[in-house]
Design a protein around this motif. Structure first.
Motif, PDB file in Angstrom:
ATOM      1  N   PRO A   1       6.930   5.347 -31.892  1.00 22.98           N
ATOM      2  CA  PRO A   1       5.507   5.083 -31.370  1.00 22.98           C
ATOM      3  C   PRO A   1       5.281   6.381 -30.183  1.00 22.98           C
ATOM      4  N   GLU A   2       4.273   6.560 -30.317  1.00 25.01           N
ATOM      5  CA  GLU A   2       3.853   7.724 -29.339  1.00 25.01           C
ATOM      6  C   GLU A   2       2.991   7.006 -28.130  1.00 25.01           C
ATOM      7  N   TYR A   3       3.007   7.115 -27.070  1.00 23.83           N
ATOM      8  CA  TYR A   3       2.212   6.463 -25.969  1.00 23.83           C
ATOM      9  C   TYR A   3       1.551   7.305 -25.266  1.00 23.83           C
ATOM     10  N   GLN A   4       0.309   7.050 -24.599  1.00 21.43           N
ATOM     11  CA  GLN A   4      -0.365   7.764 -23.784  1.00 21.43           C
ATOM     12  C   GLN A   4      -0.604   6.872 -22.642  1.00 21.43           C
ATOM     13  N   GLY A   5      -0.945   7.434 -21.338  1.00 21.52           N
ATOM     14  CA  GLY A   5      -1.399   6.513 -20.188  1.00 21.52           C
ATOM     15  C   GLY A   5      -1.457   7.141 -18.959  1.00 21.52           C
TER      16      GLY A   5
ATOM     17  N   THR B   1       1.921  -3.675 -23.507  1.00 20.56           N
ATOM     18  CA  THR B   1       2.648  -4.389 -22.230  1.00 20.56           C
ATOM     19  C   THR B   1       3.271  -3.284 -21.417  1.00 20.56           C
ATOM     20  N   LEU B   2       2.921  -3.514 -20.061  1.00 15.13           N
ATOM     21  CA  LEU B   2       3.521  -2.515 -19.092  1.00 15.13           C
ATOM     22  C   LEU B   2       4.273  -3.220 -18.137  1.00 15.13           C
ATOM     23  N   ASP B   3       5.190  -2.508 -17.345  1.00 14.13           N
ATOM     24  CA  ASP B   3       6.068  -2.910 -16.197  1.00 14.13           C
ATOM     25  C   ASP B   3       5.599  -1.985 -15.106  1.00 14.13           C
ATOM     26  N   LEU B   4       5.458  -3.078 -14.007  1.00 12.67           N
ATOM     27  CA  LEU B   4       5.101  -2.077 -12.634  1.00 12.67           C
ATOM     28  C   LEU B   4       6.473  -1.972 -11.716  1.00 12.67           C
ATOM     29  N   HIS B   5       7.011  -0.828 -11.321  1.00 12.95           N
ATOM     30  CA  HIS B   5       7.948  -0.720 -10.668  1.00 12.95           C
ATOM     31  C   HIS B   5       7.474  -0.248  -9.158  1.00 12.95           C
ATOM     32  N   VAL B   6       8.206  -0.937  -8.164  1.00 10.47           N
ATOM     33  CA  VAL B   6       8.206  -0.504  -6.976  1.00 10.47           C
ATOM     34  C   VAL B   6       9.492  -0.094  -6.390  1.00 10.47           C
ATOM     35  N   ASP B   7       9.714   1.206  -6.092  1.00  8.63           N
ATOM     36  CA  ASP B   7      11.180   1.708  -5.718  1.00  8.63           C
ATOM     37  C   ASP B   7      12.211   1.249  -6.974  1.00  8.63           C
ATOM     38  N   ASP B   8      12.011   1.673  -8.100  1.00  3.53           N
ATOM     39  CA  ASP B   8      12.954   1.238  -9.359  1.00  3.53           C
ATOM     40  C   ASP B   8      13.081  -0.200  -9.719  1.00  3.53           C
ATOM     41  N   LYS B   9      12.399  -1.298  -8.785  1.00  2.00           N
ATOM     42  CA  LYS B   9      12.210  -2.680  -9.232  1.00  2.00           C
ATOM     43  C   LYS B   9      11.275  -3.052  -9.740  1.00  2.00           C
ATOM     44  N   VAL B  10      11.283  -3.827 -11.140  1.00  6.58           N
ATOM     45  CA  VAL B  10      10.071  -4.357 -11.770  1.00  6.58           C
ATOM     46  C   VAL B  10       9.585  -5.528 -10.738  1.00  6.58           C
ATOM     47  N   VAL B  11       8.283  -5.173 -10.530  1.00 11.43           N
ATOM     48  CA  VAL B  11       7.601  -6.424  -9.784  1.00 11.43           C
ATOM     49  C   VAL B  11       6.565  -7.397 -10.377  1.00 11.43           C
ATOM     50  N   ALA B  12       6.073  -6.577 -11.453  1.00  9.86           N
ATOM     51  CA  ALA B  12       5.015  -7.096 -12.449  1.00  9.86           C
ATOM     52  C   ALA B  12       5.133  -6.936 -13.957  1.00  9.86           C
ATOM     53  N   ARG B  13       4.585  -7.714 -14.681  1.00  9.84           N
ATOM     54  CA  ARG B  13       4.443  -7.307 -16.216  1.00  9.84           C
ATOM     55  C   ARG B  13       3.162  -7.893 -16.473  1.00  9.84           C
ATOM     56  N   PHE B  14       2.392  -6.744 -17.264  1.00  4.18           N
ATOM     57  CA  PHE B  14       0.969  -7.234 -17.533  1.00  4.18           C
ATOM     58  C   PHE B  14       0.574  -6.484 -18.686  1.00  4.18           C
TER      59      PHE B  14
ATOM     60  N   VAL C   1       5.918   1.723 -20.115  1.00 10.33           N
ATOM     61  CA  VAL C   1       5.970   0.448 -21.276  1.00 10.33           C
ATOM     62  C   VAL C   1       6.846  -0.306 -20.937  1.00 10.33           C
ATOM     63  N   ALA C   2       6.568  -1.600 -21.187  1.00 15.14           N
ATOM     64  CA  ALA C   2       7.836  -2.860 -20.813  1.00 15.14           C
ATOM     65  C   ALA C   2       8.823  -2.604 -21.655  1.00 15.14           C
ATOM     66  N   GLY C   3      10.051  -2.787 -20.939  1.00 11.70           N
ATOM     67  CA  GLY C   3      11.398  -2.745 -21.679  1.00 11.70           C
ATOM     68  C   GLY C   3      11.670  -1.312 -22.108  1.00 11.70           C
ATOM     69  N   THR C   4      11.023  -0.279 -21.720  1.00 12.09           N
ATOM     70  CA  THR C   4      11.452   1.140 -21.962  1.00 12.09           C
ATOM     71  C   THR C   4      11.581   1.933 -20.694  1.00 12.09           C
ATOM     72  N   ASP C   5      12.074   3.213 -21.026  1.00 14.45           N
ATOM     73  CA  ASP C   5      11.975   4.176 -19.791  1.00 14.45           C
ATOM     74  C   ASP C   5      10.712   5.140 -19.979  1.00 14.45           C
ATOM     75  N   ILE C   6       9.728   4.845 -20.900  1.00 12.08           N
ATOM     76  CA  ILE C   6       8.549   5.745 -20.827  1.00 12.08           C
ATOM     77  C   ILE C   6       7.460   5.403 -19.929  1.00 12.08           C
ATOM     78  N   GLN C   7       7.243   6.442 -18.997  1.00 13.61           N
ATOM     79  CA  GLN C   7       6.500   6.054 -17.841  1.00 13.61           C
ATOM     80  C   GLN C   7       5.101   6.699 -18.101  1.00 13.61           C
ATOM     81  N   LEU C   8       4.253   6.199 -17.502  1.00 19.44           N
ATOM     82  CA  LEU C   8       2.845   6.840 -17.771  1.00 19.44           C
ATOM     83  C   LEU C   8       2.634   8.016 -16.630  1.00 19.44           C
ATOM     84  N   ALA C   9       1.805   8.740 -17.177  1.00 21.86           N
ATOM     85  CA  ALA C   9       1.515  10.004 -16.348  1.00 21.86           C
ATOM     86  C   ALA C   9       0.989   9.740 -14.875  1.00 21.86           C
ATOM     87  N   ASN C  10       1.422  10.473 -14.144  1.00 23.50           N
ATOM     88  CA  ASN C  10       0.914  10.354 -12.577  1.00 23.50           C
ATOM     89  C   ASN C  10       1.929   9.102 -11.862  1.00 23.50           C
TER      90      ASN C  10
END
Length: 555
Positions: free
Chosen positions: A51-55, A79-92, A132-141
């Protein structure tokens, strides 16, 4: 337009290598969205094995992270994960309706996100990432410090300031419910009132036919309009055109106006297909909405004496801007005559490829009268107007008159432009017509010029349509341009059978053209497809129908 995300490393733009092995110069159209030239067509792309993701992370609204994300070619929410200092703090989920994304060809546009609020004690130098939740694919910016992200919404209220808690409740209210006054003096002095500009009535609709179905073999998609048992309506009722004045009203970008003291939210300007969705508010049932952020009423970006509200939840989409926003501009000169100095407010910043400002200029709005809403705005007097065209519901003589005025101001007649135009969607990823290249060749054989409207300015699109005798193309944003027809005899609209609706008929109401439709089928009917799924047409039957249409229209 094919949408891709380009990496920028140490200030150097890495242009992608596409499937033909060449490199293309790409243009930035803002928000992490880039456009490549027409040489690379959507249906010539290689399908990736993974899968190819853009964001893109666009900024902050208080302590919430804003942005968008989608899986290319799949309209299901990511589904996305929000990281603060490499710690997942929320999923949405990224499932908010964003008209600007749909206009850019990013699926159906339902791919925006507003994260849950960050904790108040997070340090300004903390690193923010969205993956992207459960992956290391991160959104631009991703990867900036918290303080580096721009505040694009309303900040957290200052301690001790007057604010609206996100636990507050607002009752839905229609602007038409306010008291009606019968003269201009009463309207000027009223705190809350309605003034009728034009009466209600019935509008005759253009003639419509489906070329490749019998009347009993097709159905128009569910809509608010009252339809006959089969086929298209010959006429539809339209409401009164009303100006509403509100005292001490507030607006957030793309959100509905709300009245803090009365705890009311005005619901005329949310997406009619999803009335429970109101940006910045959560619908909890029984006509009750709650803010999804705390709103500091003293943290306003603008405090305006008098303003005309032209915003909408999906005003960034060309078609919805035309029908849900611009259709109210019939009363712009009237409110200026009644109230004097009035500003016009609309959500979002001006972007490259802007189609809004040229249309607003044609409607008589000066640049210095436009206020772009990016944060909370307070209006001592906020003026609203009835839509003169309700998508999938009604058209009116007022809307037909308005389209003609705008057309004549923007695009003078030019018979050197093509008389037969096919408005292709081959560069748009949402709802791809998978054999559109073959469809284009059919129309070329009948003398049609193939036009990609998303590559033209608003003025160029309107000029093209206003001078054409025959227009064809798949249903979508490009066909909203039928509102600006000038000497058009007929239009031929190709749509997926489950998306047959009234849009083209309504924007053509009051004009002289008729409409032919050709219905296609899902490309993968054995699966349950999303709204943005691929579809196709039978080219043999299509060519026969086009031949009949051209002969009948030019007779």
């Amino acid at each position: 337009m094919t949408i891709i995300v380009i990496e920028v490393v140490d200030g150097i733009t890495n242009y992608p290598r596409v499937n033909d092995g060449r490199r293309y110069q790409c243009s930035d159209i803002g928000g992490g969205i880039w456009k490549i030239p027409p040489a690379w067509r959507w249906n010539e792309r290689m399908v990736a094995d993974t899968p190819e993701y853009q964001g893109f992370i666009e900024g902050l609204a208080g302590e919430q992270v804003l942005g968008w994300c989608w899986q290319v070619g799949n309209d299901s929410p990511v589904t996305l994960d929000l990281h603060v200092d490499d710690k997942v703090v929320a999923r949405f989920a990224a499932d908010n309706d964003r008209g600007d994304l749909a206009q850019a060809g990013i699926g159906s546009g339902h791919h925006g996100f507003i994260s849950p609020p960050l904790e108040e004690d997070i340090a300004a130098h903390s690193i923010i990432r969205v993956t992207v939740a459960g992956t290391d694919i991160q959104l631009a910016n991703s990867g900036l410090t918290l303080s580096a992200y721009e505040q694009r919404g309303t900040p957290r209220p200052r301690r001790g300031s007057h604010y609206v808690s996100k636990h507050s409740e607002f009752t839905a209210m229609r602007a038409a419910a306010f008291t009606e006054v019968g003269d201009i003096t009463s309207l000027r002095t009223a705190s809350f009132a309605n003034f009728v500009l034009e009466p209600s009535g019935t509008m005759r609709m253009p003639s419509c036919r489906v070329a490749n179905r019998a009347a009993a073999d097709y159905r128009i998609a569910p809509c608010p309009a009252v339809l006959p048992d089969s086929g298209f309506p010959a006429a539809l009722s339209f409401p009164r055109m009303i100006i509403t004045t509100l005292e001490d009203a507030y607006c957030l970008p793309f959100g509905p106006p709300f009245l803090q003291v009365q705890r009311k939210i005005i619901t005329e300007f949310v997406n009619p297909r999803t009335p429970a969705y109101a940006p910045w508010f959560e619908y909890v049932g029984h006509d009750i909405y709650r803010p999804n952020v705390d709103i500091g009423l003293e943290d306003t970006k603008h405090d305006i004496d008098q303003a005309f509200y032209l915003d909408h939840s999906i005003s960034g989409h060309f078609g919805h801007f035309l029908c849900d926003c611009l259709s109210r501009m019939y009363c712009w000169d009237v409110v200026r005559q009644i109230f004097g100095d009035v500003k016009l407010i609309i959500g979002g910043e001006r972007t490259p490829g802007d189609f809004q400002n040229p249309l607003l200029r044609a409607a008589g709005v000066r640049a210095d009268d436009i206020i772009r809403v990016t944060r909370l705005v307070r209006c001592r007097r906020l003026l609203l107007a009835t839509l003169s065209l309700g998508i999938e519901e009604y058209a009116s003589p007022t809307s037909s008159r308005l389209w003609s005025i705008l057309r004549d101001r923007i695009a003078p007649r030019d018979i050197s432009l093509p008389s037969r135009v096919y408005l292709t969607r081959s560069g748009i990823s949402a709802r791809p017509l998978v054999n559109e290249m073959e469809v284009e060749r059919i129309f070329e054989r009948f003398g049609f010029t193939i036009v990609r409207p998303e590559l033209l300015s608003a003025q160029q699109q309107i000029a093209m349509v206003s001078n054409a005798l025959l227009i064809a193309g798949p249903g979508g944003s490009g066909m909203f341009n039928l509102a600006f027809q000038g000497r058009l005899r007929s239009a031929f609209v190709i749509v997926r059978e489950d998306r047959l609706n009234l849009t083209e008929m309504l924007v053509s109401a009051g004009m002289s053209c008729d409409l032919w439709y050709h219905l296609g089928k899902d490309a993968m009917s054995e699966t349950s497809l999303s709204d943005g799924g691929p579809w196709l047409v039978d080219p043999v039957r299509l060519e026969s129908d086009v031949a009949d249409w051209v002969a009948a229209s030019m007779a």
